[in-house]
Design a protein around this motif. Structure first.
Motif, PDB file in Angstrom:
ATOM      1  N   ARG A   1      -5.622  40.340 -14.312  1.00  0.00           N
ATOM      2  CA  ARG A   1      -4.487  41.023 -14.946  1.00  0.00           C
ATOM      3  C   ARG A   1      -3.243  40.169 -14.783  1.00  0.00           C
ATOM      4  O   ARG A   1      -2.997  39.611 -13.724  1.00  0.00           O
ATOM      5  CB  ARG A   1      -4.267  42.407 -14.332  1.00  0.00           C
ATOM      6  CG  ARG A   1      -3.103  43.158 -15.002  1.00  0.00           C
ATOM      7  CD  ARG A   1      -3.127  44.648 -14.708  1.00  0.00           C
ATOM      8  NE  ARG A   1      -3.190  44.915 -13.295  1.00  0.00           N
ATOM      9  CZ  ARG A   1      -3.766  45.986 -12.749  1.00  0.00           C
ATOM     10  NH1 ARG A   1      -4.331  46.892 -13.518  1.00  0.00           N
ATOM     11  NH2 ARG A   1      -3.776  46.159 -11.450  1.00  0.00           N
ATOM     12  N   CYS A   2      -2.468  40.105 -15.883  1.00  0.00           N
ATOM     13  CA  CYS A   2      -1.241  39.308 -15.881  1.00  0.00           C
ATOM     14  C   CYS A   2      -0.130  40.090 -15.189  1.00  0.00           C
ATOM     15  O   CYS A   2       0.119  41.255 -15.515  1.00  0.00           O
ATOM     16  CB  CYS A   2      -0.859  38.988 -17.319  1.00  0.00           C
ATOM     17  SG  CYS A   2       0.737  38.169 -17.478  1.00  0.00           S
ATOM     18  N   SER A   3       0.549  39.452 -14.266  1.00  0.00           N
ATOM     19  CA  SER A   3       1.609  40.134 -13.517  1.00  0.00           C
ATOM     20  C   SER A   3       2.839  40.388 -14.386  1.00  0.00           C
ATOM     21  O   SER A   3       3.645  41.264 -14.086  1.00  0.00           O
ATOM     22  CB  SER A   3       2.009  39.301 -12.292  1.00  0.00           C
ATOM     23  OG  SER A   3       2.528  38.048 -12.716  1.00  0.00           O
ATOM     24  N   ALA A   4       2.981  39.656 -15.481  1.00  0.00           N
ATOM     25  CA  ALA A   4       4.171  39.822 -16.326  1.00  0.00           C
ATOM     26  C   ALA A   4       3.982  40.902 -17.382  1.00  0.00           C
ATOM     27  O   ALA A   4       4.845  41.752 -17.568  1.00  0.00           O
ATOM     28  CB  ALA A   4       4.530  38.492 -16.998  1.00  0.00           C
ATOM     29  N   CYS A   5       2.847  40.906 -18.079  1.00  0.00           N
ATOM     30  CA  CYS A   5       2.689  41.836 -19.210  1.00  0.00           C
ATOM     31  C   CYS A   5       1.591  42.876 -18.977  1.00  0.00           C
ATOM     32  O   CYS A   5       1.420  43.768 -19.803  1.00  0.00           O
ATOM     33  CB  CYS A   5       2.419  41.062 -20.502  1.00  0.00           C
ATOM     34  SG  CYS A   5       0.765  40.360 -20.621  1.00  0.00           S
ATOM     35  N   ALA A   6       0.845  42.752 -17.891  1.00  0.00           N
ATOM     36  CA  ALA A   6      -0.222  43.712 -17.540  1.00  0.00           C
ATOM     37  C   ALA A   6      -1.447  43.620 -18.429  1.00  0.00           C
ATOM     38  O   ALA A   6      -2.326  44.470 -18.354  1.00  0.00           O
ATOM     39  CB  ALA A   6       0.308  45.147 -17.500  1.00  0.00           C
TER      40      ALA A   6
ATOM     41  N   PHE B   1      -3.966  30.881 -17.868  1.00  0.00           N
ATOM     42  CA  PHE B   1      -2.829  31.328 -18.669  1.00  0.00           C
ATOM     43  C   PHE B   1      -3.107  32.690 -19.285  1.00  0.00           C
ATOM     44  O   PHE B   1      -4.219  32.969 -19.716  1.00  0.00           O
ATOM     45  CB  PHE B   1      -2.529  30.332 -19.798  1.00  0.00           C
ATOM     46  CG  PHE B   1      -2.148  28.973 -19.312  1.00  0.00           C
ATOM     47  CD1 PHE B   1      -0.869  28.722 -18.831  1.00  0.00           C
ATOM     48  CD2 PHE B   1      -3.076  27.941 -19.318  1.00  0.00           C
ATOM     49  CE1 PHE B   1      -0.517  27.467 -18.372  1.00  0.00           C
ATOM     50  CE2 PHE B   1      -2.730  26.674 -18.862  1.00  0.00           C
ATOM     51  CZ  PHE B   1      -1.444  26.433 -18.378  1.00  0.00           C
ATOM     52  N   CYS B   2      -2.065  33.497 -19.384  1.00  0.00           N
ATOM     53  CA  CYS B   2      -2.135  34.766 -20.112  1.00  0.00           C
ATOM     54  C   CYS B   2      -2.220  34.446 -21.604  1.00  0.00           C
ATOM     55  O   CYS B   2      -1.484  33.603 -22.103  1.00  0.00           O
ATOM     56  CB  CYS B   2      -0.895  35.602 -19.804  1.00  0.00           C
ATOM     57  SG  CYS B   2      -0.804  37.128 -20.758  1.00  0.00           S
ATOM     58  N   ARG B   3      -3.089  35.161 -22.355  1.00  0.00           N
ATOM     59  CA  ARG B   3      -3.264  34.888 -23.780  1.00  0.00           C
ATOM     60  C   ARG B   3      -2.436  35.804 -24.681  1.00  0.00           C
ATOM     61  O   ARG B   3      -2.580  35.761 -25.910  1.00  0.00           O
ATOM     62  CB  ARG B   3      -4.749  34.985 -24.158  1.00  0.00           C
ATOM     63  CG  ARG B   3      -5.594  33.858 -23.589  1.00  0.00           C
ATOM     64  CD  ARG B   3      -6.966  33.790 -24.245  1.00  0.00           C
ATOM     65  NE  ARG B   3      -7.858  34.871 -23.837  1.00  0.00           N
ATOM     66  CZ  ARG B   3      -8.167  35.921 -24.570  1.00  0.00           C
ATOM     67  NH1 ARG B   3      -7.623  36.087 -25.776  1.00  0.00           N
ATOM     68  NH2 ARG B   3      -8.983  36.846 -24.128  1.00  0.00           N
ATOM     69  N   ASN B   4      -1.613  36.665 -24.101  1.00  0.00           N
ATOM     70  CA  ASN B   4      -0.700  37.472 -24.913  1.00  0.00           C
ATOM     71  C   ASN B   4       0.401  36.550 -25.436  1.00  0.00           C
ATOM     72  O   ASN B   4       1.174  36.005 -24.655  1.00  0.00           O
ATOM     73  CB  ASN B   4      -0.115  38.584 -24.039  1.00  0.00           C
ATOM     74  CG  ASN B   4       0.989  39.351 -24.736  1.00  0.00           C
ATOM     75  OD1 ASN B   4       1.293  39.112 -25.904  1.00  0.00           O
ATOM     76  ND2 ASN B   4       1.599  40.274 -24.000  1.00  0.00           N
ATOM     77  N   PRO B   5       0.504  36.377 -26.783  1.00  0.00           N
ATOM     78  CA  PRO B   5       1.473  35.402 -27.306  1.00  0.00           C
ATOM     79  C   PRO B   5       2.921  35.827 -27.053  1.00  0.00           C
ATOM     80  O   PRO B   5       3.822  34.991 -27.119  1.00  0.00           O
ATOM     81  CB  PRO B   5       1.160  35.360 -28.811  1.00  0.00           C
ATOM     82  CG  PRO B   5       0.549  36.690 -29.094  1.00  0.00           C
ATOM     83  CD  PRO B   5      -0.234  37.064 -27.859  1.00  0.00           C
ATOM     84  N   GLY B   6       3.139  37.106 -26.759  1.00  0.00           N
ATOM     85  CA  GLY B   6       4.489  37.575 -26.499  1.00  0.00           C
ATOM     86  C   GLY B   6       4.844  37.599 -25.025  1.00  0.00           C
ATOM     87  O   GLY B   6       5.888  38.141 -24.642  1.00  0.00           O
ATOM     88  N   CYS B   7       3.983  37.045 -24.195  1.00  0.00           N
ATOM     89  CA  CYS B   7       4.200  37.117 -22.746  1.00  0.00           C
ATOM     90  C   CYS B   7       4.858  35.839 -22.245  1.00  0.00           C
ATOM     91  O   CYS B   7       4.449  34.741 -22.617  1.00  0.00           O
ATOM     92  CB  CYS B   7       2.859  37.323 -22.041  1.00  0.00           C
ATOM     93  SG  CYS B   7       2.980  37.324 -20.243  1.00  0.00           S
ATOM     94  N   PRO B   8       5.884  35.984 -21.407  1.00  0.00           N
ATOM     95  CA  PRO B   8       6.529  34.773 -20.855  1.00  0.00           C
ATOM     96  C   PRO B   8       5.603  34.027 -19.900  1.00  0.00           C
ATOM     97  O   PRO B   8       5.852  32.862 -19.582  1.00  0.00           O
ATOM     98  CB  PRO B   8       7.743  35.328 -20.111  1.00  0.00           C
ATOM     99  CG  PRO B   8       7.378  36.743 -19.788  1.00  0.00           C
ATOM    100  CD  PRO B   8       6.497  37.209 -20.921  1.00  0.00           C
TER     101      PRO B   8
HETATM  102 ZN   LIG Z   1       0.950  38.173 -19.764  1.00  0.00          ZN
END
Ligand SMILES: [Zn+2]
Lengths: 396, 150
Positions: free
Chosen positions: B28-33, B43-50
Motif C-alpha cells: 500500500r502506498c503511504s501517500a495515496c493509499a 513505485f506507486c502506479r497511481n498517475p496522480g500520486c506524488p
Molecule cells: Zn501512491
C-alpha cells in the motif's frame, strides 16, 4: 481533426497452417498490396513491419526483414510490437510519417507463422514477467480469460450459450465466402454445442485458433494519391492507439489481478470503450455513421462485448442486437463480414492489418459475395495484451 | 518411502501464513493509499500520486466471485504437470475483494468445479499446493467457497 491518408493497396496471404516461414507469407502479402496499389516497391519511401515474437530475431526486426526479402532499396524502416495491436501500431507509424511529411508512400506488413495449440510465453524462467507468471502460477491460458469474460456476461447480462454459438454461425457463414479465410465451412449452432469445452463456458468453436497468415497495406499522402490518379481512395481517418487509465477494473490478459480502485475512482468507461471513443473523436463521427465493423472476436462472447464497447448498442444489449440480426449482413451494422477471427484464426501481427484490408475492399465495393451495399464508413477494433488499444476508422 | 520436501512459495512475498492466518500480501502506498497486488515495491502506479513509501499489507481474506472458468486442457509450460498422468481440469476463479476494490485470479481448491460456483458467491483465500518435485513442495493460494451464496 487529424489529416487523412490514402489506402492505395491492400493484400493478404491466405490464413492457414502452411508450414512455411513468416517472411514468405509477408512477402506474398506485400507484393499483393503493391500490385493492388500499382506502386513499384522501389518508389516506396518507408516500410513498417509489425513484429512477430515467434520467428526468432528476424521477427523482432520485421520491417527490415521484409525490406530485405523484397530487395533492399534504401527505404526508411521501422518495426513495431504491441501484441495483437501490432498491426494498428504499424498503420499508425506509417500514418504519422505521411502526415508529418517524412514519407509519401509507406508499405505496412505483418505476418506470422503460428505454433500449434495454446499460445505460450517465451522460454526461460522469468518471475518478473506477468505473462510467464500467469502460466506458471495459475496455468491461465488465453482461453481462461475468454472464459471469465463469457461467464461474467452470462451472469450480468443474461447472455446464453446459444447467443455465443450464433456469433460463430454468423461469422462462419461469412468466412465461407472469403478466399483468404482459413475456415471456409459454414457451422451450425448444433456443431458449436457439440464441440468440446475448452474453458467453461466456452467450447472449441467459440474460441479462435492460431494461424499462419499475412496482410499488407500501401498507404500514401492524399497528394500522392492524386498524382497517382486515384481520385477517390479509401482514406484512413483515425487510428486509436490509446492505453488504459488507472485503475483498470477488467481483468485483462496477462494480469493476475486488476488494479485496486480503493484510492482512485475508476473512469466511467472501460478501456475497450475508450479505444473506440478515441477513434470516433479523431474521425469526427459516431457509431450511428458506421456501415460495418471488424472486431477482434478472440471468442464469440468477446464479439458481443465489442458491440457494447463500440457503442453499437447499450451495455448489456449486445445479445439482443445479435438476435435481431442487426450485426449480420443486411442488418443495421454488420460485424465481421470478413468472417472474423472465427474464420481466420489469429495471426497476431497480421490481424489488425487484415481488418483494414477488409474495410478497404468493402469501401471500394470490391468485396465480392461479402459486399455490404453502399459501405462508406468502417471501423476496426482490437486490443493487444499489456494495454494496447487498436482501432482504425476508414471512409470513402 | 517419502522424503521431506521444502515448502516454498511459487512466488516469494505474494502470500504468507498458515490456516486461518493465511493471507495474500500486497503493498500500500503511504501517500495515496492505493493497494497493489501483485505487489509493487519500487513505485506507486497511481498517475496522480506524488509518490509514497510502499509498505506490505495483507489483503482481505474474503471476497465474492467476479467470474470463473476452468482449464479442460493441460496448460503449456511453465505450468508444471505430470505428462504421465491424465489431465485433471481445475477451476479458476476471479474474486473481487470489497475493501481493496480489486479482482484477484486464483485456482479453486481441489474438488471445487465450475458446477459449484456462481458469480457473487463468497470465497475465502486458503493455502494450497501448486506442484511438487523431488526437493520442493511449491505452495500457492487457492479460493474456497465459504458456503455463503450470492
Ligand atoms: Zn501512491
Amino acid at each position: 481533426m487529424t489529416g487523412e491518408v490514402a489506402v492505395l493497396g491492400a493484400g493478404m496471404h491466405p490464413w492457414g497452417k502452411w508450414g512455411r516461414g513468416f517472411v514468405e507469407y509477408g512477402t506474398v502479402a506485400a507484393r499483393a498490396a503493391l500490385a493492388d496499389a500499382g506502386v513499384d516497391w522501389r518508389d516506396v519511401g518507408s516500410i513498417v513491419g509489425a513484429d512477430t515474437v515467434r520467428g526468432g530475431y528476424p521477427g523482432y526486426v520485421a520491417g527490415a526483414t521484409f525490406a530485405k526479402a523484397l530487395g533492399w532499396q534504401g527505404a526508411r524502416v521501422a518495426s513495431v510490437y504491441a501484441a495483437c495491436a501490432s498491426g494498428a501500431q504499424a498503420v499508425n507509424t506509417a500514418r504519422a510519417q505521411i502526415l508529418s511529411g517524412l514519407a509519401d508512400v509507406v508499405l505496412v506488413v505483418g505476418a506470422d507463422a503460428a505454433p500449434k495449440g495454446f499460445f505460450r510465453p517465451a522460454g526461460g524462467d522469468r518471475p518478473d514477467d506477468p505473462d510467464w507468471l500467469r502460466f506458471r502460477v495459475l496455468g491461465a491460458t488465453n482461453p481462461t480469460y475468454f472464459g471469465l469474460y463469457a461467464r461474467r456476461r452470462m451472469a450480468v447480462h443474461g447472455d446464453t450459450l446459444e447467443d455465443f454459438a450464433q456469433v460463430k454461425v454468423k461469422n462462419a457463414a461469412q468466412g465461407a465466402l472469403n478466399p483468404n479465410a482459413r475456415y471456409r465451412k459454414r457451422v451450425t449452432a448444433e456443431e458449436v454445442a457439440a464441440s468440446t469445452v475448452v474453458a467453461d463456458p466456452l467450447r472449441l468453436l467459440d474460441i479462435c485458433a492460431t494461424s499462419d497468415g499475412a496482410a499488407a497495406l500501401v498507404l500514401s499522402s492524399m497528394e500522392f494519391a492524386r498524382r497517382h490518379e486515384v481520385a477517390d481512395p479509401v482514406r484512413i481517418r483515425a487510428v486509436s492507439t490509446v492505453t488504459p487509465r488507472f485503475p483498470t477494473t477488467v481483468l485483462d490478459l496477462p494480469d493476475i489481478a486488476t488494479d485496486s480502485a480503493v484510492a482512485v475512482e475508476p473512469a466511467a468507461e472501460t478501456f475497450r470503450a475508450s479505444i473506440a471513443r478515441a477513434a470516433y473523436e479523431e474521425a469526427g463521427i459516431g457509431p450511428e455513421d458506421l456501415s460495418l465493423a471488424e472486431v477482434y472476436d478472440l471468442s464469440t462472447a468477446l464479439e458481443l462485448q465489442w458491440y457494447e464497447d463500440l457503442g453499437l448498442c447499450g451495455e448489456g444489449e449486445a445479445a439482443k442486437l445479435l438476435r435481431e440480426g442487426a450485426t449480420a449482413p443486411g442488418g443495421r451494422i454488420p460485424v465481421n463480414v470478413s468472417g472474423g477471427l472465427a474464420s481466420f484464426g489469429e495471426a497476431v501481427p497480421a490481424q489488425a492489418i487484415a481488418q483494414v484490408c477488409e474495410l478497404t475492399w468493402q469501401l471500394r465495393g470490391t468485396a465480392g459475395e461479402r459486399q455490404i451495399t453502399g459501405a462508406r464508413v468502417g471501423i476496426t477494433a482490437n486490443q493487444g495484451l499489456f494495454g494496447h488499444g487498436s482501432s482504425v476508422i476508414a471512409v470513402r | 518411502m517419502s522424503r521431506t520436501r521444502t515448502r516454498t512459495p511459487v512466488v516469494p512475498g505474494w502470500f504468507a501464513g498458515e490456516g486461518d492466518d493465511f493471507r495474500l500480501l500486497g503493498t500500500r502506498c503511504s501517500a495515496c493509499a492505493s493497494v497493489f497486488f501483485p505487489r509493487e515495491d519500487a513505485f506507486c502506479r497511481n498517475p496522480g500520486c506524488p509518490g509514497g513509501e510502499l509498505a506490505e499489507v495483507p489483503l482481505s481474506r474474503k471476497g465474492r466471485v467476479w467470474s470463473y472458468t476452468d482449464s479442460r486442457y493441460r496448460p503449456p509450460s511453465p505450468y508444471v504437470s505430470d505428462p504421465e498422468l491424465e489431465w485433471q481440469s481445475y477451476a479458476l476463479i476471479a474474486v473481487e475483494l470489497e475493501f481493496e476494490r480489486i479482482v484477484v485470479l486464483g485456482q479453486a481448491v481441489p474438488g471445487v468445479t465450475v458446477a459449484d460456483l456462481t458469480v457473487g458467491m463468497e470465497m475465502e483465500v486458503v493455502p494450497g499446493v501448486l506442484n511438487e518435485d523431488a526437493e520442493t513442495t511449491w505452495t500457492t493460494w487457492h479460493w474456497r467457497p465459504t458456503g455463503v451464496g450470492a
